[in-house]
Design a protein around this motif. Structure first.
Motif, PDB file in Angstrom:
ATOM      1  N   ALA A 210       0.814  -1.221   0.000  1.00 57.52           N
ATOM      2  CA  ALA A 210       0.000   0.000   0.000  1.00 57.52           C
ATOM      3  C   ALA A 210       0.846   1.270   0.000  1.00 57.52           C
ATOM      4  O   ALA A 210       0.429   2.305  -0.530  1.00 57.52           O
ATOM      5  CB  ALA A 210      -0.943   0.000   1.206  1.00 57.52           C
ATOM      6  N   GLU A 211       2.057   1.171   0.580  1.00 57.33           N
ATOM      7  CA  GLU A 211       2.905   2.372   0.645  1.00 57.33           C
ATOM      8  C   GLU A 211       3.440   2.765  -0.726  1.00 57.33           C
ATOM      9  O   GLU A 211       3.985   3.862  -0.892  1.00 57.33           O
ATOM     10  CB  GLU A 211       4.076   2.131   1.610  1.00 57.33           C
ATOM     11  N   GLU A 212       3.276   1.903  -1.730  1.00 57.32           N
ATOM     12  CA  GLU A 212       3.749   2.205  -3.080  1.00 57.32           C
ATOM     13  C   GLU A 212       2.759   3.073  -3.856  1.00 57.32           C
ATOM     14  O   GLU A 212       3.074   3.548  -4.944  1.00 57.32           O
ATOM     15  CB  GLU A 212       3.967   0.902  -3.858  1.00 57.32           C
ATOM     16  N   ILE A 213       1.564   3.265  -3.308  1.00 58.27           N
ATOM     17  CA  ILE A 213       0.466   3.853  -4.075  1.00 58.27           C
ATOM     18  C   ILE A 213       0.247   5.311  -3.683  1.00 58.27           C
ATOM     19  O   ILE A 213       0.226   5.660  -2.500  1.00 58.27           O
ATOM     20  CB  ILE A 213      -0.833   3.050  -3.849  1.00 58.27           C
ATOM     21  N   TYR A 214       0.062   6.153  -4.696  1.00 53.75           N
ATOM     22  CA  TYR A 214      -0.312   7.545  -4.457  1.00 53.75           C
ATOM     23  C   TYR A 214      -1.811   7.630  -4.189  1.00 53.75           C
ATOM     24  O   TYR A 214      -2.616   7.055  -4.928  1.00 53.75           O
ATOM     25  CB  TYR A 214       0.000   8.414  -5.675  1.00 53.75           C
ATOM     26  N   ARG A 215      -2.169   8.369  -3.138  1.00 52.11           N
ATOM     27  CA  ARG A 215      -3.583   8.546  -2.800  1.00 52.11           C
ATOM     28  C   ARG A 215      -3.941  10.027  -2.860  1.00 52.11           C
ATOM     29  O   ARG A 215      -3.206  10.873  -2.341  1.00 52.11           O
ATOM     30  CB  ARG A 215      -3.877   8.008  -1.398  1.00 52.11           C
ATOM     31  N   VAL A 216      -5.079  10.317  -3.497  1.00 58.23           N
ATOM     32  CA  VAL A 216      -5.626  11.673  -3.530  1.00 58.23           C
ATOM     33  C   VAL A 216      -6.653  11.746  -2.406  1.00 58.23           C
ATOM     34  O   VAL A 216      -7.817  11.363  -2.567  1.00 58.23           O
ATOM     35  CB  VAL A 216      -6.266  11.986  -4.895  1.00 58.23           C
ATOM     36  N   GLU A 217      -6.218  12.206  -1.248  1.00 59.03           N
ATOM     37  CA  GLU A 217      -7.052  12.109  -0.045  1.00 59.03           C
ATOM     38  C   GLU A 217      -8.335  12.912  -0.145  1.00 59.03           C
ATOM     39  O   GLU A 217      -9.381  12.472   0.334  1.00 59.03           O
ATOM     40  CB  GLU A 217      -6.240  12.540   1.176  1.00 59.03           C
ATOM     41  N   ALA A 218      -8.277  14.084  -0.762  1.00 59.55           N
ATOM     42  CA  ALA A 218      -9.463  14.944  -0.811  1.00 59.55           C
ATOM     43  C   ALA A 218     -10.621  14.278  -1.540  1.00 59.55           C
ATOM     44  O   ALA A 218     -11.786  14.549  -1.241  1.00 59.55           O
ATOM     45  CB  ALA A 218      -9.118  16.274  -1.489  1.00 59.55           C
ATOM     46  N   ASP A 219     -10.302  13.393  -2.489  1.00 60.63           N
ATOM     47  CA  ASP A 219     -11.342  12.733  -3.275  1.00 60.63           C
ATOM     48  C   ASP A 219     -11.449  11.239  -2.972  1.00 60.63           C
ATOM     49  O   ASP A 219     -12.276  10.547  -3.572  1.00 60.63           O
ATOM     50  CB  ASP A 219     -11.063  12.921  -4.764  1.00 60.63           C
ATOM     51  N   ASP A 220     -10.596  10.735  -2.068  1.00 58.23           N
ATOM     52  CA  ASP A 220     -10.556   9.320  -1.718  1.00 58.23           C
ATOM     53  C   ASP A 220     -10.429   8.451  -2.972  1.00 58.23           C
ATOM     54  O   ASP A 220     -11.206   7.516  -3.200  1.00 58.23           O
ATOM     55  CB  ASP A 220     -11.791   8.914  -0.914  1.00 58.23           C
ATOM     56  N   ARG A 258       5.050   5.246  -5.948  1.00 64.06           N
ATOM     57  CA  ARG A 258       5.827   6.059  -5.013  1.00 64.06           C
ATOM     58  C   ARG A 258       7.250   5.547  -4.865  1.00 64.06           C
ATOM     59  O   ARG A 258       8.141   6.294  -4.491  1.00 64.06           O
ATOM     60  CB  ARG A 258       5.136   6.090  -3.648  1.00 64.06           C
ATOM     61  N   GLU A 259       7.458   4.268  -5.129  1.00 65.64           N
ATOM     62  CA  GLU A 259       8.772   3.651  -4.954  1.00 65.64           C
ATOM     63  C   GLU A 259       9.279   3.858  -3.528  1.00 65.64           C
ATOM     64  O   GLU A 259      10.458   4.120  -3.290  1.00 65.64           O
ATOM     65  CB  GLU A 259       9.792   4.196  -5.968  1.00 65.64           C
ATOM     66  N   ALA A 260       8.362   3.740  -2.573  1.00 63.99           N
ATOM     67  CA  ALA A 260       8.733   3.884  -1.166  1.00 63.99           C
ATOM     68  C   ALA A 260       9.669   2.756  -0.766  1.00 63.99           C
ATOM     69  O   ALA A 260       9.490   1.609  -1.157  1.00 63.99           O
ATOM     70  CB  ALA A 260       7.477   3.853  -0.289  1.00 63.99           C
ATOM     71  N   GLY A 261      10.680   3.087   0.009  1.00 59.61           N
ATOM     72  CA  GLY A 261      11.608   2.076   0.494  1.00 59.61           C
ATOM     73  C   GLY A 261      12.671   1.679  -0.495  1.00 59.61           C
ATOM     74  O   GLY A 261      13.456   0.773  -0.229  1.00 59.61           O
ATOM     75  N   SER A 262      12.711   2.339  -1.672  1.00 62.52           N
ATOM     76  CA  SER A 262      13.698   1.955  -2.681  1.00 62.52           C
ATOM     77  C   SER A 262      14.780   3.016  -2.861  1.00 62.52           C
ATOM     78  O   SER A 262      15.476   3.029  -3.863  1.00 62.52           O
ATOM     79  CB  SER A 262      13.001   1.709  -4.024  1.00 62.52           C
TER      80      SER A 262
END
Length: 417
Positions: A210-220, A258-262
């Motif tokens: 899940a940490e790899e994904i971009y989220r647009v919070e205002a629009d869920d 997001r490439e989190a952790g890489s």
């Protein structure tokens, strides 16, 4: 989601799958317990509701002297129903959490272990002997194909511009992928790249990654990392007609990760970036057809790799390196001269009924009864392929030969400084 019938009848198979993935087999027992508790809670709530309904009927037909006692009992039963329904809701919540924690059951024959435990199935082509090869970024910059510096100026690290014939090279590659797909019966799709949480979750991407994904919070909404996601959602809550064979779609989209952790890994050039374009094949079929369709997807990927003329190998990915949705995955890895190793260009996954069960995608069997469909996905072309094309087709003078299949799109046979 896995098949509950399999869980109940053969939990040992699910435990073995968890072990081969390096995941906790105790989650299987937790799900079995949660399943039993949920069914008991449902039965208890149904019993209380039936008792309340019977008591209500008695009140309506009772003599006046009997009604106070019956009303009191009906009140007690109403409270009991409320408590039973609360217990049922809690049991359902615990069951769903336990159910979602179990990854797909791997197919027999998938190698056990982690990232380095893959099995090489085939090697195609011999790497060319290139003296002092330049990497794709050096080539891309000298040929006016890639601009990382201005990409970072505009958007931050791991963004880039494809410029001039670099843009034509990518567009040509993706057009070639589209031609291969359409020729083989795929319907071309340009899908949305923002999807609802239930679609992202239904494909299995809101678990460990899940940490790899971009989220647009205002629009869920979530930005997709592959058009597999919207294509999986395309037929959600539907019953498909698969009587004429599998439904095959090819999605062309921009993709975002997001490439989190890489950090510190593949930071140079366009191997691991936050935005790229891709043509992704996606298939709906019956479970009985899934393994044959998986081989067909791999065959179409091989066809594409032959068209760009790069050495590659095919690996059977180990269970611990599969995503939660995949029951088996094959990767095609191209030779990268400057790294003296093979790097992933394509992957194709057989997700069996895991995604379709979550997204309620079904078909009718020969008796007209609804059954859960199977889904598969596989890359047919993406931005990362430019790395393999540039590095494998470079020449001593710094120019790069354009693969014959891409010349009509790029407009030249050789990219020159």
């Amino acid at each position: 989601m896995i098949d509950l019938k399999l869980l109940r009848e053969d939990p040992e198979t699910v435990r073995r799958s968890q072990l081969s993935r390096g995941e906790d087999p105790a989650l299987v027992d937790a799900l079995l317990s949660a399943d039993a508790s949920r069914r008991a809670a449902i039965a208890a709530a149904d019993t209380r509701r039936a008792e309340q309904k019977a008591a209500s009927k008695q009140v309506g037909s009772a003599a006046p002297d009997d009604r106070p006692a019956l009303l009191a009992r009906a009140k007690d039963l109403a409270a009991a129903v409320k408590a039973a329904e609360a217990e049922q809701s809690e049991a359902e919540r615990a069951f769903n959490a336990a159910y979602l924690a179990i990854s797909n059951v791997v197919i027999d024959g998938v190698p056990a272990g982690g990232e380095d435990d893959y099995v090489v199935l085939d090697t195609v082509g011999e790497p060319a002997a290139i003296a002092d090869p330049k990497d794709h970024l050096e080539l891309g910059e000298s040929l006016g194909l890639i601009d990382m510096e201005r990409g970072a100026k505009v958007s931050g690290s791991r963004f880039y511009f494809l410029t001039g014939r670099g843009a034509l090279l990518q567009l040509g590659l993706l057009q070639l992928a589209v031609q291969v797909a359409v020729h083989n019966g795929f319907t071309l799709m340009i899908p949305p790249v923002l999807v609802r949480p239930e679609v992202m979750g239904g494909t299995g991407f809101l678990g460990a990654h899940a940490e790899e994904i971009y989220r647009v919070e205002a629009d869920d909404l979530y930005l997709v990392g592959t058009s597999e996601v919207p294509l999986a959602g395309y037929h959600s809550d539907e019953i498909l007609d698969l009587s004429a064979g599998p439904k095959r779609y090819a999605g062309w989209s921009s993709c975002f990760r997001r490439e989190a952790g890489s950090y510190g890994k593949d930071t140079r050039g366009i191997i691991r970036v936050h935005q790229f374009d891709k043509v992704e094949g996606f298939i709906y079929c019956t479970p009985a057809e899934a393994e044959a369709e998986h081989q067909r997807l791999l065959g179409w990927q091989r066809q594409m790799l032959a068209l760009i003329d790069v050495p590659y190998r095919v690996i059977d990915v180990a269970a611990g390196d599969l995503g939660s949705s995949a029951a088996r995955k094959f990767d095609c890895e191209a030779w990268v001269p400057t790294q003296q190793t093979y790097r992933e260009l394509t992957s194709t996954s057989n997700c069996t009924t895991f995604q379709a069960r979550r997204l309620s995608t079904r078909y009718r069997d020969e008796n007209g009864k609804p059954q859960i469909a199977a889904t598969l996905n596989g890359t047919l072309g993406t931005t990362r392929w430019l790395v393999a094309i540039l590095e494998n087709h470079q020449r001593a003078d710094g120019s790069v030969r354009v693969p014959d299949a891409l010349v009509p799109y790029v407009g030249t046979e050789v990219l020159e400084p």
